[in-house]
Design a protein around this motif. Structure first.
Motif, PDB file in Angstrom:
ATOM      1  N   LYS B  33       0.823  -1.209   0.000  1.00 51.35           N
ATOM      2  CA  LYS B  33       0.000   0.000   0.000  1.00 51.35           C
ATOM      3  C   LYS B  33       0.861   1.264   0.000  1.00 51.35           C
ATOM      4  CE  LYS B  33      -4.021  -2.125   2.104  1.00 51.35           C
ATOM      5  NZ  LYS B  33      -4.969  -2.169   3.247  1.00 51.35           N
ATOM      6  N   GLN B  34       2.059   1.134   0.569  1.00 54.48           N
ATOM      7  CA  GLN B  34       2.958   2.292   0.601  1.00 54.48           C
ATOM      8  C   GLN B  34       3.967   2.236  -0.536  1.00 54.48           C
ATOM      9  OE1 GLN B  34       4.839   3.201   4.451  1.00 54.48           O
ATOM     10  NE2 GLN B  34       3.397   1.742   5.316  1.00 54.48           N
ATOM     11  N   GLN B  36       4.060   0.279  -3.979  1.00 50.35           N
ATOM     12  CA  GLN B  36       3.347  -0.620  -4.892  1.00 50.35           C
ATOM     13  C   GLN B  36       4.203  -1.682  -5.557  1.00 50.35           C
ATOM     14  OE1 GLN B  36       3.287   2.604  -4.846  1.00 50.35           O
ATOM     15  NE2 GLN B  36       1.185   3.397  -4.750  1.00 50.35           N
TER      16      GLN B  36
END
Lengths: 125, 125
Positions: B33-34, B36
Motif C-alpha cells: 500500500k505504501q 506498490q
DNA sequence: TTCTTAATGATAGAAGATTATCAATAATGT
DNA sequence: ACATTATTGATAATCTTCTATCATTAAGAA
C-alpha cells in the motif's frame, strides 16, 4: 477391513514405550529395530491413520518439527530442548487461562511450551 | 554501508503500527500500500536482516506459519485463531515456570500458546 | 491351503516456503 | 550532478516435507 500388520504394531509399541513425544524420524529409526524393512511412507501412513483413529496426538511445535505421542496421556505440557531438539513432557498444569482471553474470543486449547537445554545438553560444554 | 530504502521503511512502518504479529503475506500486502512495486523477495530479505539486527522477532507457531512483531514489545503471549489463522497478543503472564522444569534442565524461554476462535470467527456461523 | 485385497516399500511427484540469480534501479559519498 | 554499489524485482532454483503411484507382499476370511 483394517489389518494388524507388523509395521503398525511396531510403530504403536515404539510410541507406547517412549517416555517423551517422538518425531517421525525417531519413530522410523526405532520401528526399524523391530521391523527392519519398514519404509518411511509406512510410518507417515500409520501415524496419520492412528491420529484419525484418535489413538495418537500430533504436536506441531515451533521449529517446524512435528512430534507424536499416545493420546490417552493426561493433560500436560512440553519442554523443547534447544540443543538436541528433543521434546520432553512436563506434567504440571495449574493455570486458569480462560481469564486471559479477550472479550468475545473462545478458547479451545492451550499449550505451554518451555524451551531451554535438557540435562544432557546443559552439562556438555 | 546499509541503505535506508523505501521498502525497508515501509516494512518497518507496517510492523510498528500493527497491533498483532503479522505473517509474511500480511506484511507483503500492507507494505504494497505504501510501496506498490515491492516484491516478496524483498520482504523476505528485510525481515531476515531486521531479525538479525534485533529489531524484529519471528514467532514460529504451530501450523508452520511464521509471524513477525517488533522486538521491543513487553513480554506477552499469543492467541492463535483456528478460523482465520491470525495471531493476537495476550498481555498477561503471571506464571512461574522455573518450578516446573525437571532437575538438571535449564529454562531459556517460555511461550504460552492459546488457540480457539477470535471474536470475528466465533460470531459468524 | 487358497483367495482376496489391505497394506507395504521404493521412489517419483506435488506442494509450500525460502533462497539464489542477475540485470536494473536508486541511495549515499564525493 | 556523477559515480559507486547496496538493494531491488522477477523468477528460477532449491529445499523440505509429505503424498501418490504401483507392483509386490502378506493378513485374514473361507
Amino acid at each position: 477391513m483394517a489389518r494388524n500388520t507388523q509395521q503398525k504394531r511396531a510403530i504403536l509399541e515404539v510410541l507406547e514405550t517412549a517416555e517423551r513425544p517422538l518425531s517421525i524420524e525417531e519413530v522410523y529409526a526405532l520401528a526399524q529395530k523391530q521391523c527392519q524393512s519398514i519404509g518411511i511412507a509406512t510410518v507417515y501412513r500409520n501415524l496419520k491413520t492412528l491420529i484419525e483413529d484418535g489413538r495418537l496426538k500430533g504436536l506441531d511445535l515451533p521449529g517446524g518439527s512435528m512430534v507424536y505421542e499416545m493420546s490417552e496421556k493426561e493433560h500436560h505440557h512440553h519442554f523443547s530442548c534447544l540443543g538436541c531438539k528433543k521434546v520432553f513432557d512436563v506434567d504440571v498444569c495449574f493455570v486458569k487461562f480462560d481469564k486471559l482471553i479477550p472479550e468475545g474470543f473462545s478458547l479451545h486449547q492451550h499449550e505451554i511450551l518451555l524451551s531451554g537445554l535438557c540435562k544432557t545438553c546443559s552439562t556438555k560444554d
